[in-house]
Design an enzyme around this catalytic site. Structure first.
Site, PDB file in Angstrom:
ATOM      1  N   ASP A 184       0.815  -1.295   0.025  1.00  0.00           N
ATOM      2  CA  ASP A 184       0.122  -0.082  -0.059  1.00  0.00           C
ATOM      3  C   ASP A 184       0.809   1.300   0.000  1.00  0.00           C
ATOM      4  O   ASP A 184       1.862   1.223  -0.681  1.00  0.00           O
ATOM      5  CB  ASP A 184      -0.768  -0.068   1.158  1.00  0.00           C
ATOM      6  CG  ASP A 184      -2.222   0.679   1.084  1.00  0.00           C
ATOM      7  OD1 ASP A 184      -2.419   2.109   0.902  1.00  0.00           O
ATOM      8  OD2 ASP A 184      -3.214  -0.080   0.919  1.00  0.00           O
ATOM      9  N   HIS A 216      -3.544   5.965   4.097  1.00  0.00           N
ATOM     10  CA  HIS A 216      -4.229   4.890   3.494  1.00  0.00           C
ATOM     11  C   HIS A 216      -3.598   3.237   4.071  1.00  0.00           C
ATOM     12  O   HIS A 216      -4.584   2.497   4.834  1.00  0.00           O
ATOM     13  CB  HIS A 216      -4.319   4.955   2.084  1.00  0.00           C
ATOM     14  CG  HIS A 216      -5.247   3.813   1.608  1.00  0.00           C
ATOM     15  ND1 HIS A 216      -5.091   2.469   0.954  1.00  0.00           N
ATOM     16  CD2 HIS A 216      -6.773   3.894   1.246  1.00  0.00           C
ATOM     17  CE1 HIS A 216      -6.040   1.865   0.738  1.00  0.00           C
ATOM     18  NE2 HIS A 216      -7.029   2.481   0.727  1.00  0.00           N
ATOM     19  N   SER A 382     -11.360  -0.832   0.117  1.00  0.00           N
ATOM     20  CA  SER A 382     -10.059  -0.829   0.794  1.00  0.00           C
ATOM     21  C   SER A 382     -10.224  -1.200   2.201  1.00  0.00           C
ATOM     22  O   SER A 382      -8.973  -1.652   2.925  1.00  0.00           O
ATOM     23  CB  SER A 382      -9.389   0.690   0.529  1.00  0.00           C
ATOM     24  OG  SER A 382      -8.865   0.741  -0.724  1.00  0.00           O
TER      25      SER A 382
END
Length: 518
Positions: A184, A216, A382
């Site tokens: 990521d 994230h 996600s």
């Protein structure tokens, strides 16, 4: 005839999917482009044919870099002789080489048109794919809630109620002995929720820092293995940074990150066999990112799974067919769609036959960047995928360690995926298209025996009032009570008003009589 048949099959592929294939000429390898993605100019990924060995690959890498350098020198010299103005067309050549457990061999680079045409004609090359931008699959931040409802949902069969809303049923040592590669934007490894169980693995984008500048990846890592926010609260997180701080990057860097995860896992398997690591139980990985259809990325993920990594990937946030996106289309991975607190398919979640399972993905609270205490609440597939990556780690940890006297045969990724699906809650969600598996992830409800969990099998959801429906029902009862009591009060007020009016009328009559007498 062979070339004609190949051209026909590729043309059919181009019309049936978002993958476009350039016309093939002189038996050259095809150039594949994703119609639903933004290409990175003059950047390519190349896949070797299956016959290519490591030695042949090394020779080819040397050949292509030499070809690139000679082409650059020749063009520069030609430009000088012709006195043409200098233009910014410098190409960087070879960028990455790939060998993912023998399942995917190839390379990526920045090449001009002449070089790529010669690469296409090389007998070792199967296909050329234009590199493309990849991005995280989250959406805008939401107002933070006090508890991670997603954890509660995957540990209960029926819809959450006031009695189960904040209760996550789990095994205390869930995740222990398992490494989780979060591919990521990186991870805030110093966050207190990781308790020192997060470490930096590798940064793939050239020149980027070993830190999560986006948040994230940290959020995903927290859902996987955080003490408060995580599914597998004892797992070890390995940060693999493939996207930059703006949440985007290149497909070729993502493939390289997958290769790193596979190689690192195989290294841990090797040192465990040599007795240099105790208690290792396996590896899982999470990729909450996506782009257009990429056969090379799908192949990379499948190869990593074949190497032994249990992979969870996000289905995507386009409310579209997940088969048209990568890595969602990688058949060996577990592709995860997003559900809501009300047990609906999230409005943004992709769907289709490539979806394997659903998990909570709307308004999910987890770890963040900025400090070692930061949290944030965001939404997306996600956020759903790391619930499943954590669940894979959780279930793996219920097995004896590989170096234990009680060790059993490894659970293959294919077997664990099948078991994960077999124990899921069936028919729990609404707004799920007919061609999509309507199953919701479940962790066993706190059971610590893996075999016992599997033996329980699936569960057909029964409709019980959700928490939102409970609120609505209680509101209606309260409304009726208020209405009833209000009606009674109004009646009493009317009676009192009538009495007051009669009293005032009587007083006025008496007053007028007195005035007339005067």
């Amino acid at each position: 005839m062979r070339g004609a048949l190949a051209g026909l099959s590729l043309a059919t592929l181009a019309t049936a999917s978002p993958v476009l294939v350039n016309s093939i000429h002189n038996d050259a390898a095809p150039i594949i482009s994703a119609s639903n993605a933004k290409e990175i100019a003059d950047n390519y990924m190349i896949k070797f044919k299956d016959h290519v060995t490591q030695n042949l690959a090394a020779e080819h890498h040397g050949w292509v870099q030499d070809l690139h350098e000679k082409t650059q020198v020749a063009k520069t010299e030609l430009r000088k002789r012709s006195q043409s103005p200098m233009v910014d067309d410098i190409f960087n050549g070879l960028k990455h080489t790939y060998n993912i457990a023998g399942g995917l061999m190839g390379y990526a680079g920045h090449f001009d048109e002449d070089v790529i045409e010669q690469i296409r004609r090389h007998p070792d090359v199967e296909l050329v794919e234009r590199d493309q931008e990849v991005h995280v699959l989250g959406s805008e931040s939401e107002v933070e809630k006090n508890a991670p409802w997603g954890l509660a949902r995957i540990s209960h069969r029926d819809s959450l109620s006031f009695g189960t809303f904040n209760k996550y049923l789990y095994t205390e040592d869930g995740g222990e002995g398992v490494d989780v590669y979060v591919v990521d934007t990186g991870t805030n490894v110093d966050h207190v929720d990781f308790e020192g169980r997060a470490s930096w693995g590798k940064t793939i984008p050239q020149g980027d820092a070993d830190e999560d500048g986006n948040g994230h990846g940290t959020h995903c890592s927290g859902t996987v293995a955080g003490k408060k926010y995580g599914v597998a609260k004892k797992a070890h997180v390995k940060a693999v940074k493939v996207l930059r701080s703006n949440g985007s990057g290149s497909m070729s860097d993502v493939v390289k990150g997958v290769e790193y995860a596979a190689e690192s896992h195989l290294e841990q398997v090797s040192i465990t066999k040599k007795g240099k690591r105790k208690g290792f139980k396996g590896s899982t990985a999470n990729m909450s990112l996506g782009g257009g259809k990429s056969p090379i990325l799908d192949k990379a993920v499948n190869a990593a799974v074949d190497a032994g990594i249990h992979f969870a990937v996000a289905a995507g946030n386009d409310n579209a067919d997940s088969c048209n996106y990568s890595p969602a289309a990688a058949e060996n991975a577990v592709t995860v769609g997003a559900s809501t607190l009300a047990d609906e398919r999230a409005y943004f979640s992709n769907y289709g036959k490539c979806n394997d399972i659903f998990a909570p993905g709307l308004n999910i609270q987890s770890t963040w960047i900025g400090s070692k205490y930061a949290v944030n609440t965001i939404s997306g597939t996600s956020m759903a995928s790391p619930h499943v990556a954590g669940l894979l780690a959780y279930l793996l940890s219920l097995q004896p360690a590989k170096d234990s006297a009680f060790a059993v045969a490894d659970i293959s990724p294919k077997k664990l995926k099948a078991n994960l699906i077999s124990i899921a809650t069936v028919g729990a969600l609404t707004d799920v298209p007919s061609n999509t598996a309507n199953i919701l992830a479940w962790n066993g409800g706190g059971e610590s025996n893996y075999s016992a969990i599997v033996e329980k099998g699936g569960y057909k959801a029964t409709h019980r009032p959700t928490m939102l429906e409970e609120i609505e029902s209680e509101a209606k009862v309260a409304s009726k009570k208020v209405y009833s009591e209000g009606d009674e009060l109004a009646h009493k007020v009317a009676e009192l008003t009538e009495k007051v009016e009669d009293l005032i009328a009587g007083e006025l009559k008496d007053m007028f009589r007195e005035l007339k007498r005067e």
